[in-house]
Scaffold this motif. Structure first.
Motif, PDB file in Angstrom:
ATOM      1  N   LEU A  37     -22.671-104.791  48.996  1.00  0.00           N
ATOM      2  CA  LEU A  37     -23.043-103.395  48.869  1.00  0.00           C
ATOM      3  C   LEU A  37     -22.302-102.526  49.883  1.00  0.00           C
ATOM      4  O   LEU A  37     -21.851-101.431  49.546  1.00  0.00           O
ATOM      5  N   ARG A  38     -22.162-103.018  51.116  1.00  0.00           N
ATOM      6  CA  ARG A  38     -21.409-102.248  52.126  1.00  0.00           C
ATOM      7  C   ARG A  38     -19.978-102.012  51.660  1.00  0.00           C
ATOM      8  O   ARG A  38     -19.444-100.904  51.782  1.00  0.00           O
ATOM      9  N   GLU A  39     -19.349-103.049  51.125  1.00  0.00           N
ATOM     10  CA  GLU A  39     -17.964-102.922  50.642  1.00  0.00           C
ATOM     11  C   GLU A  39     -17.883-101.946  49.464  1.00  0.00           C
ATOM     12  O   GLU A  39     -16.966-101.127  49.394  1.00  0.00           O
ATOM     13  N   VAL A  40     -18.834-102.051  48.550  1.00  0.00           N
ATOM     14  CA  VAL A  40     -18.860-101.143  47.401  1.00  0.00           C
ATOM     15  C   VAL A  40     -19.055 -99.708  47.871  1.00  0.00           C
ATOM     16  O   VAL A  40     -18.366 -98.790  47.416  1.00  0.00           O
ATOM     17  N   ALA A  41     -19.989 -99.498  48.805  1.00  0.00           N
ATOM     18  CA  ALA A  41     -20.251 -98.148  49.321  1.00  0.00           C
ATOM     19  C   ALA A  41     -19.013 -97.574  50.014  1.00  0.00           C
ATOM     20  O   ALA A  41     -18.688 -96.394  49.835  1.00  0.00           O
ATOM     21  N   ILE A  42     -18.310 -98.392  50.788  1.00  0.00           N
ATOM     22  CA  ILE A  42     -17.081 -97.939  51.459  1.00  0.00           C
ATOM     23  C   ILE A  42     -16.044 -97.534  50.414  1.00  0.00           C
ATOM     24  O   ILE A  42     -15.393 -96.485  50.541  1.00  0.00           O
ATOM     25  N   ASP A  43     -15.880 -98.355  49.376  1.00  0.00           N
ATOM     26  CA  ASP A  43     -14.918 -98.034  48.319  1.00  0.00           C
ATOM     27  C   ASP A  43     -15.290 -96.736  47.599  1.00  0.00           C
ATOM     28  O   ASP A  43     -14.441 -95.875  47.372  1.00  0.00           O
ATOM     29  N   ILE A  44     -16.558 -96.607  47.235  1.00  0.00           N
ATOM     30  CA  ILE A  44     -16.998 -95.396  46.534  1.00  0.00           C
ATOM     31  C   ILE A  44     -16.764 -94.169  47.399  1.00  0.00           C
ATOM     32  O   ILE A  44     -16.253 -93.145  46.932  1.00  0.00           O
ATOM     33  N   ARG A  45     -17.138 -94.256  48.676  1.00  0.00           N
ATOM     34  CA  ARG A  45     -16.952 -93.114  49.580  1.00  0.00           C
ATOM     35  C   ARG A  45     -15.468 -92.730  49.667  1.00  0.00           C
ATOM     36  O   ARG A  45     -15.112 -91.548  49.631  1.00  0.00           O
ATOM     37  N   ARG A  46     -14.606 -93.735  49.759  1.00  0.00           N
ATOM     38  CA  ARG A  46     -13.163 -93.475  49.832  1.00  0.00           C
ATOM     39  C   ARG A  46     -12.671 -92.806  48.555  1.00  0.00           C
ATOM     40  O   ARG A  46     -11.886 -91.864  48.592  1.00  0.00           O
ATOM     41  N   TRP A  47     -13.144 -93.284  47.410  1.00  0.00           N
ATOM     42  CA  TRP A  47     -12.742 -92.689  46.139  1.00  0.00           C
ATOM     43  C   TRP A  47     -13.220 -91.240  46.042  1.00  0.00           C
ATOM     44  O   TRP A  47     -12.474 -90.362  45.610  1.00  0.00           O
ATOM     45  N   ILE A  48     -14.458 -90.989  46.423  1.00  0.00           N
ATOM     46  CA  ILE A  48     -14.994 -89.625  46.398  1.00  0.00           C
ATOM     47  C   ILE A  48     -14.160 -88.728  47.302  1.00  0.00           C
ATOM     48  O   ILE A  48     -13.783 -87.616  46.912  1.00  0.00           O
ATOM     49  N   ASP A  49     -13.853 -89.213  48.505  1.00  0.00           N
ATOM     50  CA  ASP A  49     -13.087 -88.417  49.472  1.00  0.00           C
ATOM     51  C   ASP A  49     -11.678 -88.094  48.998  1.00  0.00           C
ATOM     52  O   ASP A  49     -11.101 -87.085  49.397  1.00  0.00           O
ATOM     53  N   THR A  50     -11.115 -88.951  48.159  1.00  0.00           N
ATOM     54  CA  THR A  50      -9.757 -88.698  47.662  1.00  0.00           C
ATOM     55  C   THR A  50      -9.758 -88.031  46.289  1.00  0.00           C
ATOM     56  O   THR A  50      -8.707 -87.894  45.669  1.00  0.00           O
ATOM     57  N   GLY A  51     -10.948 -87.645  45.808  1.00  0.00           N
ATOM     58  CA  GLY A  51     -11.044 -86.927  44.553  1.00  0.00           C
ATOM     59  C   GLY A  51     -11.027 -87.790  43.307  1.00  0.00           C
ATOM     60  O   GLY A  51     -10.873 -87.278  42.198  1.00  0.00           O
ATOM     61  N   VAL A  52     -11.198 -89.089  43.473  1.00  0.00           N
ATOM     62  CA  VAL A  52     -11.223 -89.997  42.329  1.00  0.00           C
ATOM     63  C   VAL A  52     -12.659 -90.101  41.820  1.00  0.00           C
ATOM     64  O   VAL A  52     -13.567 -90.432  42.585  1.00  0.00           O
ATOM     65  N   GLU A  53     -12.857 -89.799  40.545  1.00  0.00           N
ATOM     66  CA  GLU A  53     -14.182 -89.951  39.938  1.00  0.00           C
ATOM     67  C   GLU A  53     -14.317 -91.408  39.486  1.00  0.00           C
ATOM     68  O   GLU A  53     -13.715 -91.820  38.500  1.00  0.00           O
ATOM     69  N   CYS A  54     -15.077 -92.188  40.246  1.00  0.00           N
ATOM     70  CA  CYS A  54     -15.156 -93.629  40.000  1.00  0.00           C
ATOM     71  C   CYS A  54     -16.233 -94.017  39.003  1.00  0.00           C
ATOM     72  O   CYS A  54     -16.298 -95.162  38.565  1.00  0.00           O
ATOM     73  N   GLY A  55     -17.096 -93.101  38.639  1.00  0.00           N
ATOM     74  CA  GLY A  55     -18.192 -93.463  37.746  1.00  0.00           C
ATOM     75  C   GLY A  55     -19.232 -94.279  38.493  1.00  0.00           C
ATOM     76  O   GLY A  55     -19.384 -94.165  39.707  1.00  0.00           O
TER      77      GLY A  55
END
Length: 176
Positions: A37-55
């Motif tokens: 979950l920590r890894e997933v949360a880090i990835d999602i946060r990074r995607w959000i910060d770079t403007g990627v809509e990850c779903g």
């Protein structure tokens, strides 16, 4: 769907199928689940910060993880500390979570996930031991029909009938 993989120094990349025993152990499954979950949360946060809509990203929870009374609270805190809204997370469970010692904690955890916008998917539906009453009692949003029914659906009338029935059941219960 986020699945565990490990770059083993001698065996190379180990796929999710290498980990079932680890997720059967209550203590180890909690530690692995938190790390995932920590890894997933880090990835999602990074995607959000770079403007990627990850779903939405799905994380599987094992039956053993439900032996931990605070599982939903801890998962939501992990998302919050990473600055990730819960709407980005799906939790996938199998029918076995409704059975055994941990079943008393399942309703509380699933309700907490649901109330906070985490979607709940019942994975591999049709192969476990859950009764239809579980679809009524628990806050399930999505039914994932087991691949054994889907694989030959175009050539197997019985599989096709089961798939159609489950789809209709899901629609009637306002599930995806």
């Amino acid at each position: 769907e986020a699945l565990a993989r490990w770059h083993h120094p001698e065996q190379g990349l180990l796929q999710p199928s290498a980990f079932p025993l680890a997720f059967d152990d209550p203590e180890l499954s909690i530690l692995l689940g938190e790390q995932m979950l920590r890894e997933v949360a880090i990835d999602i946060r990074r995607w959000i910060d770079t403007g990627v809509e990850c779903g939405r990203i799905a994380v599987n929870l094992s039956t053993s993880q439900f032996s931990w009374i605070g599982i939903a609270k801890r998962f939501l805190e992990t998302l919050e500390s990473a600055g990730v809204p819960p709407r980005y997370l799906d939790v996938e469970i199998t029918e076995t979570v409704f059975l055994g010692r941990a079943s008393t904690h399942v309703m509380t955890a699933l309700q907490k996930f649901h109330e906070n916008g985490v979607r709940i998917a019942l994975d591999d539906f049709g192969t476990g031991y859950a009764s239809l009453i579980h679809l009524k009692q628990f806050p399930v949003d999505d039914i994932k029909i087991d691949q054994s029914f889907i694989r030959d659906v175009d050539r197997d009338g019985e599989s096709a009938a089961i798939v159609v029935a489950v789809i209709e059941l899901g629609k009637n219960l306002r599930m995806s």
